[in-house]
Motif scaffolding. Sequence first.
Motif, PDB file in Angstrom:
ATOM      1  N   VAL A  59     -24.162 -16.084  54.037  1.00 34.26           N
ATOM      2  CA  VAL A  59     -23.587 -16.839  55.160  1.00 34.26           C
ATOM      3  C   VAL A  59     -22.617 -15.931  55.919  1.00 34.26           C
ATOM      4  N   GLU A  60     -21.783 -15.215  55.167  1.00 30.59           N
ATOM      5  CA  GLU A  60     -20.782 -14.347  55.797  1.00 30.59           C
ATOM      6  C   GLU A  60     -21.419 -13.232  56.614  1.00 30.59           C
ATOM      7  N   ASP A  61     -22.470 -12.618  56.085  1.00 27.91           N
ATOM      8  CA  ASP A  61     -23.078 -11.499  56.839  1.00 27.91           C
ATOM      9  C   ASP A  61     -24.217 -11.995  57.749  1.00 27.91           C
ATOM     10  N   ARG A  62     -24.321 -13.310  57.884  1.00 26.97           N
ATOM     11  CA  ARG A  62     -25.252 -13.966  58.806  1.00 26.97           C
ATOM     12  C   ARG A  62     -26.727 -13.729  58.476  1.00 26.97           C
ATOM     13  N   SER A  63     -27.018 -13.381  57.240  1.00 28.29           N
ATOM     14  CA  SER A  63     -28.425 -13.253  56.844  1.00 28.29           C
ATOM     15  C   SER A  63     -28.909 -14.517  56.130  1.00 28.29           C
ATOM     16  N   THR A  68     -36.045 -13.063  52.680  1.00 30.67           N
ATOM     17  CA  THR A  68     -35.855 -11.651  52.328  1.00 30.67           C
ATOM     18  C   THR A  68     -37.187 -10.916  52.168  1.00 30.67           C
ATOM     19  N   VAL A  69     -38.292 -11.681  52.161  1.00 32.81           N
ATOM     20  CA  VAL A  69     -39.608 -11.037  52.027  1.00 32.81           C
ATOM     21  C   VAL A  69     -40.221 -10.749  53.398  1.00 32.81           C
ATOM     22  N   CYS A  70     -40.309 -11.808  54.255  1.00 29.44           N
ATOM     23  CA  CYS A  70     -41.010 -11.621  55.540  1.00 29.44           C
ATOM     24  C   CYS A  70     -40.056 -11.552  56.739  1.00 29.44           C
ATOM     25  N   GLY A  71     -38.770 -11.894  56.536  1.00 29.12           N
ATOM     26  CA  GLY A  71     -37.793 -11.763  57.600  1.00 29.12           C
ATOM     27  C   GLY A  71     -37.763 -12.899  58.613  1.00 29.12           C
ATOM     28  N   ARG A  72     -38.615 -13.917  58.392  1.00 26.00           N
ATOM     29  CA  ARG A  72     -38.604 -15.053  59.314  1.00 26.00           C
ATOM     30  C   ARG A  72     -37.648 -16.124  58.790  1.00 26.00           C
ATOM     31  N   PRO A  73     -37.239 -17.079  59.662  1.00 26.70           N
ATOM     32  CA  PRO A  73     -36.304 -18.122  59.219  1.00 26.70           C
ATOM     33  C   PRO A  73     -36.918 -19.024  58.133  1.00 26.70           C
ATOM     34  N   ILE A  74     -36.098 -19.391  57.149  1.00 25.01           N
ATOM     35  CA  ILE A  74     -36.526 -20.324  56.103  1.00 25.01           C
ATOM     36  C   ILE A  74     -36.355 -21.741  56.657  1.00 25.01           C
ATOM     37  N   PRO A  75     -37.367 -22.628  56.502  1.00 30.49           N
ATOM     38  CA  PRO A  75     -37.262 -23.990  57.039  1.00 30.49           C
ATOM     39  C   PRO A  75     -36.038 -24.743  56.504  1.00 30.49           C
ATOM     40  N   GLN A  76     -35.431 -25.536  57.388  1.00 27.48           N
ATOM     41  CA  GLN A  76     -34.242 -26.317  57.043  1.00 27.48           C
ATOM     42  C   GLN A  76     -34.443 -27.175  55.790  1.00 27.48           C
ATOM     43  N   GLU A  77     -35.664 -27.790  55.694  1.00 25.00           N
ATOM     44  CA  GLU A  77     -35.929 -28.677  54.548  1.00 25.00           C
ATOM     45  C   GLU A  77     -35.831 -27.916  53.229  1.00 25.00           C
ATOM     46  N   ARG A  78     -36.316 -26.675  53.239  1.00 27.59           N
ATOM     47  CA  ARG A  78     -36.243 -25.879  52.000  1.00 27.59           C
ATOM     48  C   ARG A  78     -34.795 -25.571  51.653  1.00 27.59           C
ATOM     49  N   LEU A  79     -34.002 -25.225  52.659  1.00 24.89           N
ATOM     50  CA  LEU A  79     -32.599 -24.901  52.400  1.00 24.89           C
ATOM     51  C   LEU A  79     -31.814 -26.129  51.950  1.00 24.89           C
ATOM     52  N   GLU A  80     -32.239 -27.312  52.457  1.00 23.96           N
ATOM     53  CA  GLU A  80     -31.567 -28.536  52.008  1.00 23.96           C
ATOM     54  C   GLU A  80     -31.922 -28.836  50.559  1.00 23.96           C
ATOM     55  N   ALA A  81     -33.201 -28.595  50.203  1.00 21.40           N
ATOM     56  CA  ALA A  81     -33.637 -28.858  48.839  1.00 21.40           C
ATOM     57  C   ALA A  81     -33.104 -27.800  47.876  1.00 21.40           C
ATOM     58  N   ARG A  82     -33.023 -26.566  48.377  1.00 22.78           N
ATOM     59  CA  ARG A  82     -32.584 -25.462  47.515  1.00 22.78           C
ATOM     60  C   ARG A  82     -31.713 -24.506  48.323  1.00 22.78           C
ATOM     61  N   PRO A  83     -30.416 -24.845  48.427  1.00 23.40           N
ATOM     62  CA  PRO A  83     -29.513 -24.088  49.305  1.00 23.40           C
ATOM     63  C   PRO A  83     -29.404 -22.602  48.969  1.00 23.40           C
ATOM     64  N   THR A  84     -29.739 -22.221  47.746  1.00 27.21           N
ATOM     65  CA  THR A  84     -29.628 -20.807  47.387  1.00 27.21           C
ATOM     66  C   THR A  84     -30.930 -20.035  47.593  1.00 27.21           C
ATOM     67  N   THR A  87     -36.069 -17.017  50.030  1.00 28.37           N
ATOM     68  CA  THR A  87     -37.416 -16.792  50.584  1.00 28.37           C
ATOM     69  C   THR A  87     -38.085 -18.117  50.903  1.00 28.37           C
ATOM     70  N   HIS A  88     -39.184 -18.050  51.672  1.00 32.37           N
ATOM     71  CA  HIS A  88     -40.062 -19.196  51.821  1.00 32.37           C
ATOM     72  C   HIS A  88     -40.677 -19.522  50.468  1.00 32.37           C
ATOM     73  N   VAL A  89     -41.207 -20.741  50.335  1.00 28.18           N
ATOM     74  CA  VAL A  89     -41.921 -21.094  49.107  1.00 28.18           C
ATOM     75  C   VAL A  89     -43.092 -20.114  48.923  1.00 28.18           C
ATOM     76  N   ALA A  90     -43.842 -19.871  50.012  1.00 26.46           N
ATOM     77  CA  ALA A  90     -45.025 -19.000  49.928  1.00 26.46           C
ATOM     78  C   ALA A  90     -44.639 -17.563  49.589  1.00 26.46           C
ATOM     79  N   CYS A  91     -43.466 -17.112  50.047  1.00 26.40           N
ATOM     80  CA  CYS A  91     -43.042 -15.736  49.808  1.00 26.40           C
ATOM     81  C   CYS A  91     -42.378 -15.572  48.425  1.00 26.40           C
ATOM     82  N   ALA A  92     -42.063 -16.692  47.780  1.00 24.94           N
ATOM     83  CA  ALA A  92     -41.318 -16.636  46.516  1.00 24.94           C
ATOM     84  C   ALA A  92     -42.169 -16.108  45.360  1.00 24.94           C
ATOM     85  N   GLY A  93     -43.494 -16.338  45.457  1.00 22.79           N
ATOM     86  CA  GLY A  93     -44.351 -15.930  44.347  1.00 22.79           C
ATOM     87  C   GLY A  93     -44.431 -14.434  44.251  1.00 22.79           C
TER      88      GLY A  93
END
Length: 93
Positions: A59-63, A68-84, A87-93
């Motif tokens: 949050v502090e360094d605005r990343s 961290t895998v593809c560099g695109r924004p993570i969907p809000q719903e994912r961040l609400e479900a798992r704030p930490t 990666t995307h669900v698809a990129c997590a594997g």
Amino acid sequence: MRDREADVAAIVAASEGSNADDEHDPEGATIAFERAQVDALARHALAHLEEVAAALRRVEDRSYGTCTVCGRPIPQERLEARPTATTHVACAG
Ligand SMILES: [Zn+2]
């Protein structure tokens, strides 16, 4: 984080002090099991604290919120479900 680790060490030390000779105690197996459970829970809690601390650094360094895998924004719903999430669900594997 140091303080938390000291707390964990104190809890483990206290549980060890509660029964120094559990090899010959009928309750020994249970106490050893509970000690292992406490240790596992404490490790899990510490790992989660590390994840939260890492998320706050992002949050502090605005990343925060950037995959961290593809560099695109993570969907809000994912961040609400798992704030930490880092990666995307698809990129997590
Ligand atoms: Zn991704």
